[in-house]
Design a protein around this motif. Structure first.
Motif, short mmCIF file in Angstrom:
data_model
loop_
_atom_site.label_atom_id
_atom_site.label_comp_id
_atom_site.label_asym_id
_atom_site.label_seq_id
_atom_site.Cartn_x
_atom_site.Cartn_y
_atom_site.Cartn_z
N LYS A 99 0.90 -1.13 0.05
CA LYS A 99 0.14 0.08 -0.01
C LYS A 99 1.03 1.17 -0.13
O LYS A 99 2.02 1.31 0.21
CB LYS A 99 -0.86 -0.08 1.28
CG LYS A 99 -1.91 -1.13 1.29
CD LYS A 99 -2.85 -1.14 2.50
CE LYS A 99 -3.39 -2.69 2.75
NZ LYS A 99 -3.68 -3.19 3.74
N GLU A 100 0.14 2.57 0.08
CA GLU A 100 0.91 3.72 -0.41
C GLU A 100 1.80 3.98 0.88
O GLU A 100 2.95 4.34 0.81
CB GLU A 100 -0.01 4.91 -0.79
CG GLU A 100 0.16 5.28 -1.93
CD GLU A 100 -0.69 6.18 -2.47
OE1 GLU A 100 -1.00 7.46 -1.80
OE2 GLU A 100 -1.65 5.95 -3.67
N GLY A 101 1.35 3.52 1.95
CA GLY A 101 1.98 4.12 3.38
C GLY A 101 3.23 3.10 3.83
O GLY A 101 3.91 3.49 4.59
N LYS A 130 8.38 0.37 -2.89
CA LYS A 130 7.98 0.32 -4.28
C LYS A 130 7.35 -1.18 -4.74
O LYS A 130 8.05 -2.08 -4.55
CB LYS A 130 8.71 0.92 -5.06
CG LYS A 130 9.14 2.33 -4.59
CD LYS A 130 10.44 3.04 -5.46
CE LYS A 130 10.82 4.26 -5.02
NZ LYS A 130 11.93 4.68 -5.74
N GLU A 131 6.17 -0.99 -5.82
CA GLU A 131 5.68 -2.13 -6.23
C GLU A 131 6.94 -2.51 -7.09
O GLU A 131 7.80 -1.96 -7.89
CB GLU A 131 4.75 -1.61 -7.32
CG GLU A 131 4.00 -2.75 -7.98
CD GLU A 131 2.79 -3.09 -6.80
OE1 GLU A 131 2.47 -4.37 -7.16
OE2 GLU A 131 2.32 -2.36 -6.08
N PRO A 132 7.23 -4.00 -6.98
CA PRO A 132 8.25 -4.72 -7.78
C PRO A 132 7.74 -4.99 -9.18
O PRO A 132 6.65 -5.32 -9.27
CB PRO A 132 8.60 -5.71 -7.02
CG PRO A 132 7.28 -6.31 -6.17
CD PRO A 132 6.66 -4.81 -5.99
N GLU A 191 4.02 1.34 -19.42
CA GLU A 191 4.98 2.36 -18.63
C GLU A 191 4.50 2.91 -17.38
O GLU A 191 3.37 3.60 -17.27
CB GLU A 191 5.16 3.59 -19.39
CG GLU A 191 6.51 4.47 -19.09
CD GLU A 191 7.89 3.39 -19.38
OE1 GLU A 191 8.77 3.31 -18.46
OE2 GLU A 191 7.99 2.76 -20.70
N PRO A 192 5.02 2.36 -16.42
CA PRO A 192 4.47 2.81 -14.84
C PRO A 192 5.00 4.02 -14.65
O PRO A 192 5.92 4.37 -15.23
CB PRO A 192 4.96 1.70 -13.85
CG PRO A 192 6.17 1.13 -14.65
CD PRO A 192 6.06 1.34 -16.23
N GLU A 193 4.31 4.70 -13.66
CA GLU A 193 4.94 6.07 -13.36
C GLU A 193 6.44 5.99 -12.89
O GLU A 193 6.78 5.10 -12.15
CB GLU A 193 4.24 6.65 -12.28
CG GLU A 193 2.56 7.03 -12.52
CD GLU A 193 1.88 7.15 -11.24
OE1 GLU A 193 2.26 7.98 -10.32
OE2 GLU A 193 1.13 6.27 -11.14
N GLU A 194 7.11 6.80 -13.48
CA GLU A 194 8.55 6.94 -12.98
C GLU A 194 8.90 6.85 -11.60
O GLU A 194 8.29 7.57 -11.02
CB GLU A 194 9.38 8.08 -13.79
CG GLU A 194 10.67 8.10 -14.23
CD GLU A 194 11.03 6.78 -14.88
OE1 GLU A 194 12.02 6.13 -14.40
OE2 GLU A 194 10.39 6.27 -15.87
N GLY A 195 9.63 5.88 -11.22
CA GLY A 195 9.82 6.03 -9.78
C GLY A 195 8.89 5.41 -8.70
O GLY A 195 9.23 5.25 -7.73
N ALA A 230 7.74 2.35 -9.31
CA ALA A 230 8.07 0.94 -9.03
C ALA A 230 9.59 0.71 -8.89
O ALA A 230 10.21 1.46 -9.33
CB ALA A 230 7.19 0.36 -10.16
N ARG A 231 9.62 -0.61 -8.44
CA ARG A 231 11.01 -0.75 -8.26
C ARG A 231 11.35 -2.12 -9.08
O ARG A 231 10.82 -3.01 -9.21
CB ARG A 231 11.41 -1.24 -6.87
CG ARG A 231 12.88 -1.72 -6.92
CD ARG A 231 12.83 -2.28 -5.26
NE ARG A 231 14.26 -3.20 -5.31
CZ ARG A 231 15.54 -2.77 -5.23
NH1 ARG A 231 15.85 -1.47 -5.12
NH2 ARG A 231 16.49 -3.59 -5.12
N GLU A 232 12.26 -1.54 -10.30
CA GLU A 232 12.29 -2.82 -11.30
C GLU A 232 13.50 -3.73 -10.75
O GLU A 232 14.44 -3.40 -10.22
CB GLU A 232 13.10 -1.97 -12.61
CG GLU A 232 13.09 -3.01 -13.63
CD GLU A 232 13.38 -2.46 -15.14
OE1 GLU A 232 12.48 -2.01 -15.86
OE2 GLU A 232 14.66 -2.18 -15.23
#
Lengths: 126, 151
Positions: B43-45, B49-51, B69-73, B75-77
């Motif tokens: 969740k946001e809190g 970051k989303e992997p 394209e996910p929002e820059e930053g 997610a964690r690639e």
């Protein structure tokens, strides 16, 4: 060793083309690494192709088996499929030409040989 | 004996039925959803970051895969090269052994590690040079240099 040397030489030439194209440099070590990986990857391709053919109850590897190698990437699959269609149509043309001439000359390759040639070609493209 | 095995069968049946009831659909049941939401969902809190997995791209081919394209930053690639120094030996396995392809990768990493400090002259090249036969090689780009090579 002789095979490895041939792969290494070819990889070197391809890398040179890329160097000219992209204006970048490969170290000798990186070319060696690409060669070794290519060489070993061929063993894996060969095993996979054999299994794919056997899975379809064939003993001859066909272009369909080769396409399976490229299944993970749409871009690659499209490229390989295009190439295979080009090859197929040029083979047809050649056959046709030969048919016209063939009353005198017998030079036709067996289907097996043709397929082997196709496989080699596409392997080296990857 | 026979009795215990039939008992086992019965209990298997019962648990099987129970699971069947809650798994009627492919999706999570409300209880399962609650557990997922509470324990696993990012969740946001959470401050993490989303992997996401990196997308395959071909430098030399036209790219067909559409990259959502996910929002820059946001997610964690997940990186496949961040720990390359750890990759020149087989890592432990649990149930699935390393594949041939995996061993190829490991030995290639080991080879690169050994060549890392070589300067200029390359041992691999030195080793193979004497085995090269020009009749084995046929480069499209060099075709014009080889006489009598028609297609």
């Amino acid at each position: 060793q002789r095979l490895k040397a041939a792969v290494h030489y070819t990889v070197g030439c391809l890398c040179q083309e890329v160097e000219e194209d992209k204006d970048a440099q490969f170290t000798k070590q990186s070319i060696a690494a690409i060669s070794e990986i290519t060489f070993r990857q061929c063993e894996i391709f060969a095993k996979d192709l054999e299994m794919f053919a056997r899975h379809a109850k064939r003993t001859t590897v066909t272009t369909d088996d080769v396409k399976l190698l490229a299944r993970r990437s749409n871009s690659l699959l499209k490229y390989i499929t295009q190439k295979s269609e080009e090859l197929a149509s040029s083979n047809m043309e050649q056959k046709e030409k030969k048919k016209k001439k063939s009353s005198t000359a017998k030079g036709e390759r067996t289907p097996g040989e043709q397929e082997a040639a196709v496989t080699e070609n596409e392997d080296s493209n990857m | 004996g026979r009795r215990s095995s039939s008992l086992q069968d019965k209990s298997l049946c019962v648990t099987g039925q129970k699971q069947m009831n809650s798994h009627k659909s492919w999706s999570l049941s409300p209880e399962e959803f609650e557990i997922w939401d509470r324990l696993y969902r990012i969740k946001e809190g959470d401050g993490i970051k989303e992997p996401i997995l990196p997308r395959a791209q071909f430098e030399t081919l036209e790219n067909l895969e559409e990259t959502p394209e996910p929002e820059e930053g946001a997610a964690r690639e997940l990186s496949l090269c961040e720990w390359s120094l750890w990759q020149n030996q087989p890592l432990p396995t649990a149930l699935v052994a390393h594949s041939d392809l995996c061993h190829l990768f490991i030995s290639a990493m080991e080879m690169m590690e050994l060549m890392r400090h070589q300067q200029g002259d390359c041992s691999y090249e030195r080793e193979l040079q004497p085995h090269l036969r020009m009749e084995d090689v046929n480069i499209p780009g060099n075709k014009r240099n080889i006489p009598g090579n028609k297609r």
